[in-house]
Design a protein around this motif. Structure first.
Motif, mmCIF file in Angstrom:
data_model
loop_
_atom_site.group_PDB
_atom_site.id
_atom_site.type_symbol
_atom_site.label_atom_id
_atom_site.label_comp_id
_atom_site.label_asym_id
_atom_site.label_seq_id
_atom_site.Cartn_x
_atom_site.Cartn_y
_atom_site.Cartn_z
ATOM 1 N N ALA A 109 15.033 17.053 -3.315
ATOM 2 C CA ALA A 109 16.169 17.772 -2.738
ATOM 3 C C ALA A 109 16.440 17.182 -1.348
ATOM 4 N N ILE A 160 15.013 22.623 4.343
ATOM 5 C CA ILE A 160 15.071 22.217 2.929
ATOM 6 C C ILE A 160 13.700 21.731 2.511
ATOM 7 N N ASP A 162 19.796 9.403 -10.121
ATOM 8 C CA ASP A 162 18.880 10.523 -10.362
ATOM 9 C C ASP A 162 17.889 10.204 -11.472
ATOM 10 N N LYS A 179 25.705 8.531 -9.455
ATOM 11 C CA LYS A 179 24.709 9.468 -8.930
ATOM 12 C C LYS A 179 23.760 9.923 -10.031
ATOM 13 N N ALA A 180 24.300 10.128 -11.224
ATOM 14 C CA ALA A 180 23.464 10.568 -12.343
ATOM 15 C C ALA A 180 22.477 9.477 -12.731
ATOM 16 N N ASN A 219 22.980 11.532 0.188
ATOM 17 C CA ASN A 219 24.380 11.944 0.149
ATOM 18 C C ASN A 219 25.006 11.897 1.544
ATOM 19 N N GLU A 220 24.252 12.303 2.555
ATOM 20 C CA GLU A 220 24.751 12.290 3.932
ATOM 21 C C GLU A 220 24.984 10.868 4.431
ATOM 22 N N ASN A 236 30.114 10.247 -9.658
ATOM 23 C CA ASN A 236 29.165 11.168 -10.293
ATOM 24 C C ASN A 236 28.315 10.448 -11.340
ATOM 25 N N TYR A 237 28.931 9.484 -12.053
ATOM 26 C CA TYR A 237 28.173 8.703 -13.037
ATOM 27 C C TYR A 237 27.053 7.931 -12.350
ATOM 28 N N ARG A 265 17.731 13.417 -1.790
ATOM 29 C CA ARG A 265 19.113 13.351 -2.283
ATOM 30 C C ARG A 265 20.089 13.834 -1.208
ATOM 31 N N PHE A 266 19.710 14.859 -0.461
ATOM 32 C CA PHE A 266 20.555 15.348 0.630
ATOM 33 C C PHE A 266 20.791 14.230 1.649
#
Lengths: 210, 208
Positions: free
Chosen positions: B68, B63, B91, B87-88, B75-76, B84-85, B71-72
């Protein structure tokens, strides 16, 4: 059903991947477009966290940064990738194409004719070809490039690609045939243009220069 | 046991946020740092999907692109935000610091002295203050700014901020964080988290 409101300029620009996401997911939203001359006023309203557009308002929350918005919607709509690894590949492609589109925007934004020509020549002989070649390679690694960029269904990486190809395929880039060496990418673009939900949006959306 | 290899230059740069995530999560990884002279060979080796660093290799997959990768890993390891809110929002804040980093790159590599001075001044007097004000507002909107940027726990937004401040504090005269006490307090708070503190104390000292 949440109520979504997108606010951006009356351009495709950094808003279009978001609009394509709504189209792909067949989700209604308010597509607010601010004209350039009204932006200075709007900017001071306090509702833009970074005094920039696009912003997405949903359920009383405001999200700024085009890819934060795109990824949020993609996650909500199941268009983000199926595993963390797929999501990372989607992110990688989206960020790479974002780096590339900055080069493209610089050409559009340059007013000095000579400098514009210089930037154009530089873009089409270096950054664009090398990035597209790398993208085609990555694409072919995914099931030989017969489907979508990541995994086996459409993700927002495909939508970023589609939105950006609109620049490669129009003036002043069109004459350089930037997609010509890349059969798989050309086929992907055609495949995406043929998806009914995207087709519908492309047919009804306002026509803008960028 | 998953094996992670992170490859970057000999510096913090665009890899540090990922190193901070590994540290915060207590996850072991191979922290490969290559000299600039080794880069051309690696670039053409085909290992980097888009010919750039940082590069994360995990379970035979590669990757690229700093966020990227970050964030991967987030997330892991559960450092990305809970919904999702969230996470946004993570971001959005992380991207603000990425943009700052991109602006710094503009003058860092500018060879024309006059242009360099101009860009640096614009960064220190306009761009950085504007971004810091905006993110401080977002911090304050989350529980009065007494905790972290998003939700109740540290996320990679806080780590992206910390990585960014490593560069911002180098502009000693500009005192960029002094005008933003809540951000300075956040920096202290994140730096004091035991696993982060350990990393900050033991990581290689590098100019960038």
């Amino acid at each position: 059903m949440p109520k979504y409101k997108l606010t951006y300029f009356n351009f495709r620009g950094r808003g279009e991947v978001i609009r394509l996401l709504f189209a792909a997911a067949k989700i209604e939203y308010e597509d607010v477009r601010i004209e350039m001359e009204n932006w200075p006023n709007e900017k001071e309203s306090g509702k833009f966290p970074f005094c920039q557009m696009p912003i997405l308002e949903v359920d009383g929350i405001t999200i700024a940064q085009s890819y934060a918005i795109a990824r949020f919607l993609a996650n909500e709509f199941g268009l983000a990738g199926e595993t963390n690894l797929e999501r990372a590949k989607v992110d990688m492609i989206a960020d790479t194409l974002e780096d590339l589109v900055k080069v493209i925007y610089r050409v559009y934004l340059e007013n000095d004719k000579n400098r514009k020509e210089e930037l154009l020549k530089e873009a089409v002989t270096t950054k664009v070809p090398s990035t597209l070649a790398a993208l085609e390679k990555v694409f072919i690694q995914n099931d030989e490039g017969f489907g979508y960029l990541v995994g086996d269904k459409m993700t927002w990486a495909d939508l970023v690609f589609l939105a950006h190809t609109e620049y490669y395929c129009s003036e002043p880039f069109k004459q350089y045939g930037l997609l010509n060496p890349h059969a798989k990418l050309r086929a992907l673009r055609e495949r995406l243009l043929g998806e009914p939900r995207l087709r519908r949006w492309l047919n009804i959306r306002p026509t803008t220069d960028v | 046991m998953v094996k992670y290899t992170l490859t970057y230059f000999e510096g913090r740069g665009r890899a540090e946020v990922s190193r901070l995530i590994f540290a915060a999560a207590g996850v072991k990884y191979e922290d490969v740092r290559i000299g600039f002279d080794k880069w051309p060979a690696l670039k053409t080796s085909g290992r980097c999907p888009f010919g750039t660093l940082p590069l994360l290799e995990v379970d035979g997959k590669a990757i690229g692109q700093s966020f990227a990768v970050a964030r991967f890993l987030a997330n892991e390891t559960g450092l990305a935000g809970k919904t999702n809110y969230e996470k946004a929002q993570v971001d959005m804040i992380a991207y603000a610091f990425k943009d700052l980093g991109d602006e710094m790159v503009k003058f860092a590599f500018e060879s024309d002295e006059a242009k360099k001075a101009e860009l640096t001044k614009k960064f220190l007097t306009e761009i950085a203050p504007k971004t810091l004000s905006a993110v401080e507002k977002l911090l304050e909107a989350n529980n009065g700014g007494k905790g972290f940027f998003v939700g109740k726990e540290v996320t990679w937004a806080d780590l992206a901020f910390l990585a960014s401040t490593d560069d911002l504090v180098q502009f000693k005269d500009a005192k960029l964080l002094a005008a933003h006490p809540k951000l300075e307090a956040l920096r202290q708070r994140v730096s004091a988290l035991p696993k982060i503190k350990k990393w900050l104390e033991t990581r290689p000292e590098t100019p960038f």
